[in-house]
Design an enzyme around this catalytic site. Structure first.
Site, PDB file in Angstrom:
ATOM      1  N   LYS A  79       0.854  -1.192   0.000  1.00  0.00           N
ATOM      2  CA  LYS A  79       0.000   0.000   0.000  1.00  0.00           C
ATOM      3  C   LYS A  79       0.886   1.238   0.000  1.00  0.00           C
ATOM      4  O   LYS A  79       1.910   1.270   0.686  1.00  0.00           O
ATOM      5  CB  LYS A  79      -0.897  -0.023   1.240  1.00  0.00           C
ATOM      6  CG  LYS A  79      -1.923   1.097   1.301  1.00  0.00           C
ATOM      7  CD  LYS A  79      -2.810   0.954   2.541  1.00  0.00           C
ATOM      8  CE  LYS A  79      -3.888   2.020   2.610  1.00  0.00           C
ATOM      9  NZ  LYS A  79      -4.744   1.867   3.820  1.00  0.00           N
ATOM     10  N   SER A 154      -9.673   1.862   2.820  1.00  0.00           N
ATOM     11  CA  SER A 154      -8.809   2.597   1.938  1.00  0.00           C
ATOM     12  C   SER A 154      -7.768   1.737   1.227  1.00  0.00           C
ATOM     13  O   SER A 154      -7.190   2.184   0.235  1.00  0.00           O
ATOM     14  CB  SER A 154      -8.093   3.707   2.710  1.00  0.00           C
ATOM     15  OG  SER A 154      -7.238   3.147   3.692  1.00  0.00           O
ATOM     16  N   SER A 178      -9.824  -0.413   7.068  1.00  0.00           N
ATOM     17  CA  SER A 178      -9.260  -0.330   5.724  1.00  0.00           C
ATOM     18  C   SER A 178      -8.521  -1.557   5.205  1.00  0.00           C
ATOM     19  O   SER A 178      -8.150  -1.585   4.035  1.00  0.00           O
ATOM     20  CB  SER A 178      -8.320   0.862   5.629  1.00  0.00           C
ATOM     21  OG  SER A 178      -9.078   2.027   5.466  1.00  0.00           O
TER      22      SER A 178
HETATM   23  N1  GLN Z   1     -12.988   4.184   6.072  1.00  0.00           N
HETATM   24  C1  GLN Z   1     -12.491   4.625   7.341  1.00  0.00           C
HETATM   25  C2  GLN Z   1     -12.127   6.086   7.247  1.00  0.00           C
HETATM   26  O1  GLN Z   1     -12.423   6.638   6.257  1.00  0.00           O
HETATM   27  C3  GLN Z   1     -11.315   3.795   7.728  1.00  0.00           C
HETATM   28  C4  GLN Z   1     -10.072   4.190   7.055  1.00  0.00           C
HETATM   29  C5  GLN Z   1      -8.914   3.334   7.438  1.00  0.00           C
HETATM   30  O2  GLN Z   1      -9.048   2.310   8.092  1.00  0.00           O
HETATM   31  N2  GLN Z   1      -7.737   3.804   7.044  1.00  0.00           N
HETATM   32  O3  GLN Z   1     -11.602   6.674   8.136  1.00  0.00           O
END
Ligand code: GLN
Length: 489
Positions: A79, A154, A178
């Site tokens: 990532k 994400s 994410s």
């Molecule tokens: N979707 C969640 C957010 O927008 C989690 C993001 C993540 O785990 N990096 O904060």
């Protein structure tokens, strides 16, 4: 079977027996990236030429005995929020479009020590804020199961690349879901380790008290193998815990007869798609057949977890992102006459709308007038959430919930509605709030053929238990052999 269809442990066996070489494996993957990247758009940076070179070198090192790891020559995708020396780390943001870190994150050092080969940096929501990978500055990654739908986020690039067989496995990061939510949307396995098990050194910070790096893989055994590589104490991360090193593959095959599974009923209520619920109910029946004791219980506090998460995460993000000032590194505006303009215009032009929304929200909840009402209260609720989970783990070995209330949604349907987008994480955020480990594994597909994810949650540092329960179910149901993405448009 094609090389790119194999799991990493299968690749290891074939390398050991001489049936495959490192060069063959790497070539299979670089060819696959050539073939599918145009459709899936999972990568921000591909390293196919570098990987080909690296494979040759690795073959020599293996032959000469310089490297002995059974993972030497296994490719991986990363990532794009983990620092890689000499290769840009963008966080899918204009702010870091040309940023090349002068050092490797600890997890990268660890995969390099094993001789793994980096195939490239994977797309994500900007600074890991989002649940669909649509908030990337560069591109929108597509879900290989249906190219009109999102891969989740994400870590959407990581999950889509694994599902599309462009990498055999990948690293993702999970602040509120994410790793697990994109794994669920893409029909692969995603493990978010206990807070403090994996070093965050060199992971670009989003919300430091919630962030964890973890594996996204084709099956549960691979998740355990990759966790073995990345787990461990690191002096460079003061929140990393010094606990005894374990072999997470050891517990996989234990009989799960008699284990106690708690099912929090709040996760199956309003807002859960009926088909998702149905698949989860079938999984529960499967567990009962295997001899697990399954019981419903109430985790009432869970309803506050999402609000708590967005206060804490935004507060920490607003502070962490203060470092992007247009001076030290990253994007600098061309449009300035004084220092204040550099700050203001660099940040205005360098950050996308979701990141700005979070900085504004975070600054607000930390402001002297609202600190008590929001930030302090959220911290108090956070403690209550932890206590409720503690109570649950006094009774149960693992908790079982859906990973997300829905399957992958269509591109464009939520990106203009932040609240809708935030709901995609309603089942995952409390795990981060409480610092627990959680795994998402596929548990079937809905009537349109889209994968459904099941989440298993464990007590702190009890990764073995969730891996064991996940493995038992996986062996029984064999999702990967039954279903494969078809790249439907
Ligand atoms: N979707 C969640 C957010 O927008 C989690 C993001 C993540 O785990 N990096 O904060």
């Amino acid at each position: 079977m094609k090389i790119t269809e194999l799991t990493v442990h299968e690749l290891q066996d074939k390398l050991a027996s001489g049936e495959l070489t490192v060069t063959q494996i790497t070539k299979a993957y670089t060819d696959r990236i050539q073939e599918k990247e145009g459709q899936v758009e999972a990568f921000v940076t591909t390293l196919t030429d570098e990987a080909t070179e690296e494979a040759k070198k690795m073959e020599e090192k293996i032959a000469s005995g310089e490297i002995k790891s059974s993972l030497a020559g296994i490719p991986i995708g990363i990532k794009d929020n983990m620092c890689t020396k000499g290769v840009r780390t963008t966080c899918s943001s204009r702010m870091l479009e040309n940023f090349v870190a002068p050092y490797d994150a600890t997890v990268i050092e660890k995969i390099n020590e094993q001789g793994m080969i980096n195939l490239g940096k994977l797309n994500m929501d900007e600074f890991a804020m989002g649940a669909s990978t649509e908030y990337s500055y560069f591109k929108k990654t597509k879900n290989p199961w249906n190219l009109n739908t999102v891969p989740g986020g994400s870590s959407g690039g990581s999950a889509a690349a694994v599902a599309a067989q462009m990498v055999p496995w990948a690293l993702g990061s999970d602040t509120g879901g994410s790793i697990r939510q994109p794994a669920a949307f893409c029909g692969v396995v995603g493990l978010k380790p206990t807070y403090g098990l994996v070093s965050r050194y060199g992971l670009v910070a989003f919300a430091s008290s919630l962030d964890q790096i973890g594996p996204i893989t084709k099956d549960v055994r691979d998740a355990a193998i990759l966790l073995n590589v990345i787990a461990g104490h690191d002096e460079k991360d003061s929140t990393s815990q010094n606990i005894e090193k374990k072999d997470y593959t050891k517990a996989l095959e234990k009989d799960i007869k008699g284990i106690k599974i708690g099912v929090p009923k709040e996760y199956f209520g309003e807002g859960i798609n009926p088909e998702v619920k149905e698949k989860l109910m079938q999984a529960i029946e499967e567990y009962k057949k295997m001899g697990a004791e399954v019981e419903e219980f109430s985790l009432d506090i869970a309803k506050y977890a999402l609000a708590t998460y967005y206060i804490v995460a935004c507060a920490e993000a607003s502070s962490n992102l203060g470092r992007f000032d247009g001076i030290r590194y990253g994007y600098r505006t061309k449009n300035f006459t004084n220092l204040k303009d550099i700050y203001k215009n660099s940040r205005s032009e360098g950050f996308g709308p979701e990141v700005k929304r979070r900085i504004i929200l975070g600054t607000y909840v930390l402001s002297s007038g609202y600190y008590d009402a929001y930030y302090k209260k959220a911290q108090l609720v956070r403690t209550l959430v932890m206590k409720e989970f503690e109570k649950a783990f006094a009774k149960y070995d693992v908790l079982l919930t859906p990973t997300s209330p829905t399957v992958a949604f269509e591109i464009g349907t939520r990106s203009n509605n932040p609240l809708e987008m935030y709901l995609a994480d309603i089942c995952t955020v409390s795990v981060n709030i409480a610092g627990l480990p959680g795994i998402s594994i596929p548990c079937g597909v809905d009537s349109k053929g889209m994968p459904v994810g099941m989440q298993l949650i464990g007590n702190r540092f009890q990764e073995e238990k969730i891996l064991n329960a996940a493995y038992a179910y996986e062996q029984k149901t064999n999702f990967r052999k039954t279903y494969q993405p078809e790249f439907k448009k």
